[in-house]
Motif scaffolding. Structure first.
Motif, short mmCIF file in Angstrom:
data_model
loop_
_atom_site.label_atom_id
_atom_site.label_comp_id
_atom_site.label_asym_id
_atom_site.label_seq_id
_atom_site.Cartn_x
_atom_site.Cartn_y
_atom_site.Cartn_z
N TYR A 141 7.23 -4.83 8.52
CA TYR A 141 7.02 -4.07 7.30
C TYR A 141 8.35 -3.90 6.59
O TYR A 141 9.44 -4.10 7.16
CB TYR A 141 6.45 -2.68 7.62
CG TYR A 141 7.47 -1.74 8.20
CD1 TYR A 141 8.22 -0.90 7.38
CD2 TYR A 141 7.73 -1.71 9.57
CE1 TYR A 141 9.19 -0.06 7.91
CE2 TYR A 141 8.69 -0.88 10.11
CZ TYR A 141 9.42 -0.05 9.27
OH TYR A 141 10.38 0.77 9.79
N VAL A 142 8.28 -3.49 5.32
CA VAL A 142 9.47 -3.15 4.56
C VAL A 142 9.05 -2.12 3.52
O VAL A 142 7.92 -2.14 3.02
CB VAL A 142 10.11 -4.40 3.91
CG1 VAL A 142 9.17 -5.01 2.88
CG2 VAL A 142 11.45 -4.07 3.29
N THR A 143 9.93 -1.17 3.20
CA THR A 143 9.61 -0.16 2.20
C THR A 143 9.78 -0.74 0.80
O THR A 143 10.43 -1.77 0.60
CB THR A 143 10.51 1.08 2.36
OG1 THR A 143 11.87 0.68 2.26
CG2 THR A 143 10.29 1.76 3.69
N GLU A 144 9.20 -0.05 -0.17
CA GLU A 144 9.22 -0.50 -1.56
C GLU A 144 10.64 -0.79 -2.03
O GLU A 144 11.58 -0.04 -1.74
CB GLU A 144 8.61 0.59 -2.44
CG GLU A 144 8.48 0.23 -3.89
CD GLU A 144 7.81 1.33 -4.70
OE1 GLU A 144 7.55 1.12 -5.89
OE2 GLU A 144 7.55 2.41 -4.13
N LYS A 148 5.65 3.41 -1.04
CA LYS A 148 4.86 2.18 -0.88
C LYS A 148 5.46 1.31 0.23
O LYS A 148 6.69 1.25 0.41
CB LYS A 148 4.81 1.39 -2.19
CG LYS A 148 4.06 2.11 -3.31
CD LYS A 148 3.99 1.25 -4.56
CE LYS A 148 3.20 1.95 -5.66
NZ LYS A 148 3.92 3.15 -6.16
N ILE A 149 4.57 0.64 0.95
CA ILE A 149 4.96 -0.17 2.11
C ILE A 149 4.33 -1.57 1.98
O ILE A 149 3.16 -1.70 1.62
CB ILE A 149 4.47 0.47 3.43
CG1 ILE A 149 5.03 1.89 3.60
CG2 ILE A 149 4.81 -0.41 4.63
CD1 ILE A 149 6.52 1.96 3.84
N LEU A 150 5.12 -2.60 2.29
CA LEU A 150 4.59 -3.95 2.46
C LEU A 150 4.44 -4.16 3.96
O LEU A 150 5.42 -4.17 4.70
CB LEU A 150 5.53 -4.98 1.86
CG LEU A 150 5.19 -6.45 2.14
CD1 LEU A 150 3.80 -6.81 1.61
CD2 LEU A 150 6.25 -7.38 1.55
N ALA A 151 3.20 -4.28 4.44
CA ALA A 151 2.92 -4.45 5.87
C ALA A 151 2.34 -5.84 6.11
O ALA A 151 1.43 -6.28 5.41
CB ALA A 151 1.93 -3.38 6.33
N VAL A 152 2.87 -6.53 7.14
CA VAL A 152 2.57 -7.95 7.34
C VAL A 152 2.22 -8.25 8.80
O VAL A 152 2.86 -7.73 9.72
CB VAL A 152 3.79 -8.81 6.94
CG1 VAL A 152 3.45 -10.29 7.05
CG2 VAL A 152 4.25 -8.48 5.53
N THR A 153 1.21 -9.09 8.98
CA THR A 153 0.93 -9.71 10.28
C THR A 153 1.11 -11.22 10.11
O THR A 153 0.53 -11.81 9.19
CB THR A 153 -0.50 -9.40 10.74
OG1 THR A 153 -0.67 -8.00 10.87
CG2 THR A 153 -0.79 -10.06 12.08
N THR A 175 0.81 -1.21 0.00
CA THR A 175 0.00 0.00 0.00
C THR A 175 0.85 1.26 0.00
O THR A 175 1.99 1.26 0.48
CB THR A 175 -0.93 0.01 1.23
OG1 THR A 175 -1.68 1.23 1.25
CG2 THR A 175 -0.14 -0.09 2.52
N ASP A 176 0.28 2.35 -0.52
CA ASP A 176 0.91 3.67 -0.41
C ASP A 176 0.17 4.54 0.60
O ASP A 176 0.35 5.75 0.65
CB ASP A 176 0.96 4.36 -1.77
CG ASP A 176 -0.42 4.67 -2.35
OD1 ASP A 176 -1.43 4.29 -1.71
OD2 ASP A 176 -0.50 5.29 -3.43
N GLY A 177 -0.66 3.90 1.41
CA GLY A 177 -1.43 4.64 2.42
C GLY A 177 -2.73 5.17 1.90
O GLY A 177 -3.54 5.71 2.65
#
Length: 462
Positions: free
Chosen positions: A135-138, A119-124, A79-81
């Motif tokens: 998380y990790v950035t693009e 953009k961010i990859l956010a994970v649970t 996502t980019d928010g």
């Protein structure tokens, strides 16, 4: 060998991560809630033909459900928010030997509408040690395993990442966020005064925050000029709507109420809103406008007008102890910058004074804005009963004003005695002032007016 209990446990965890009740999950799969309960309790396995549907609803793969896998991605978004894609299935399908290593790029994760936002990859995800967030950035690499969970799930909000800038150039700003968090700011203004801005970019910059709470991991993005706010319970963040704002409680302006000089009347209301106690009469005296007279021969000779043809504004602001910022007869290409200045003043709680807002070229107060400043709200002498009819606090401005005065920063102000002397000097100067823009002033205004009135009588005009 497939173990019923591990498969059932995995189904239950993934279902809850999707906020699905057992009944709703059963409904989506066209089975009974009792069947779902048996799977999750390890009493039976789903029928083979149901596995693709179960995997699809839970955002995972069939292999992830059936294999004895201890690392499971519960939820993942790229996502980019503002826009996002669910990539839970992609991540689960790339787990190998209870470890995941994957690049967070658009080609791997999927398409998001192109923008300057980071953009961010956010994970649970879940391991035998519990549920974690990461998380990790693009274009970075996400690495997960059973031993190194970075942010363990907590019920309270915790900000785990913060960046200011854009895709081209951004900086970590967790130190700043921790500072604002420590002082429990309910609202965080976004801009280069609050966060470290790059010297290289001329493009729009954004604040991107990654935070977790009891419900999952979230990404919120806010561009410069906007603001981030906390919800009342403190668990969530949201963008404040800065496309509109108004200053409540600016008193009405009316004719025949002892404030018929619209310039001084508008200033009186603006200064009163700022907490100053000056009266209309005091502002007329401090400015020297109480002595003024102006006349032009295109007017009716039966009357003169107390027009602001002489500069009474500069001495008034000096006496009041404020900086004055003028915007006079702006070209259309200059209006955008002026709109930003008006919006900034309103957001800082400062009314703006302007002429020709509604009906006729008289002074009024800009009290707010809509649509990012494209529509201005105002208080004028022409509002009357129209406000009551519309059930509004303020009306929209009809015209773009040709003179605008901003109340700037505070300055040292002279003593009352010095202000009195300056006012009396203005009486002398304004009485002797020369014609300006077709308006005669002071003594010459009287002479032209009297001469015209006499001429009118001789010619038979009443």
């Amino acid at each position: 060998m497939i173990e019923n209990e591990k498969v059932g446990s995995r189904i239950a965890v993934l279902r809850k991560a999707k906020n699905l009740t057992g009944e709703r999950f059963a409904e989506l799969l066209h089975v009974t809630p009792q069947a779902v309960s048996k799977w999750e309790n390890g009493k039976s396995l789903p029928e083979t033909y149901l596995l693709p549907g179960i995997a699809g609803v839970l955002g995972t793969s069939i292999d992830s459900l059936l294999l004895p896998q201890e690392l499971v991605v519960l939820e993942a978004v790229f996502t980019d928010g503002e826009t996002q894609v669910d990539v839970t299935r992609i991540l689960n399908s790339n787990i190998n030997g209870n470890a995941l290593y994957i690049s967070a790029n658009a080609k791997t994760m999927g398409f998001i509408k192109e923008s300057e936002r980071l953009k961010i990859l956010a994970v649970t995800y879940r391991t035998p040690e519990g549920i974690f967030h990461d998380y990790v950035t693009e274009d970075g690499f996400l690495s997960l395993n059973l031993k190194e969970g970075r942010y363990k799930k907590e019920d309270n909000r915790q900000i785990i990442g913060a960046f200011y800038g854009n895709r081209e150039d951004y900086r970590d700003c967790m130190v700043k966020i921790k500072h604002y968090d420590y002082f429990a700011w309910k609202e965080i203004p976004v801009g280069h005064e609050s966060f470290p801005s790059s010297t290289k970019t001329e493009k729009q910059e954004y604040l991107t925050l990654i935070y977790s709470n009891g419900e999952g991991v979230h990404v919120v993005c806010c561009r410069e000029g906007e603001a981030l706010c906390y919800t009342k319970d403190g668990k969530d963040l949201y963008r404040k709507d800065t496309s509109c704002a108004e200053l409540a409680g600016i008193a009405p302006l009316e004719w025949e109420k002892g404030m018929d000089c619209t310039w001084a009347g508008a200033l009186t209301r603006a200064f009163q809103y700022l907490g100053e106690t000056w009266t209309y009469e005091q502002l007329m005296g401090l400015s020297g406008a109480c002595y003024r007279i102006a006349f032009t021969e295109i007017w009716d000779y039966s009357a003169v007008d107390a027009l602001v043809a002489y500069d009474y504004s500069t001495p008034l602001f000096k006496a009041a102890g404020y900086e004055q910022i003028w915007a006079e007869r702006l070209r259309k290409e200059e209006r955008t910058a002026e709109r930003h200045r008006i919006v900034a003043d309103i957001n800082e709680g400062k009314p703006v004074i302007a002429i020709n807002l509604r009906i006729a070229p008289e002074w009024g107060v800009i009290t707010g804005y809509r649509d990012n400043g494209k529509t201005l709200l105002c208080r004028t002498y022409f509002d009357g009963e129209l406000l009551k009819e519309k059930g509004m606090d303020y009306l929209e401005a009809d015209f773009w004003p040709f003179l605008i005065t901003h109340i700037g920063e505070r300055r040292d102000k002279p003593s009352d005695y010095e202000s009195l002397l300056a006012s009396l000097e203005l009486l002398t100067k304004s009485f002797r002032a020369s014609e300006q823009n077709g308006y005669y002033q002071g003594q010459e205004a009287y002479e032209r007016w009297i001469g015209g009135a006499v001429k009118g009588r001789i010619m038979g005009y009443s």
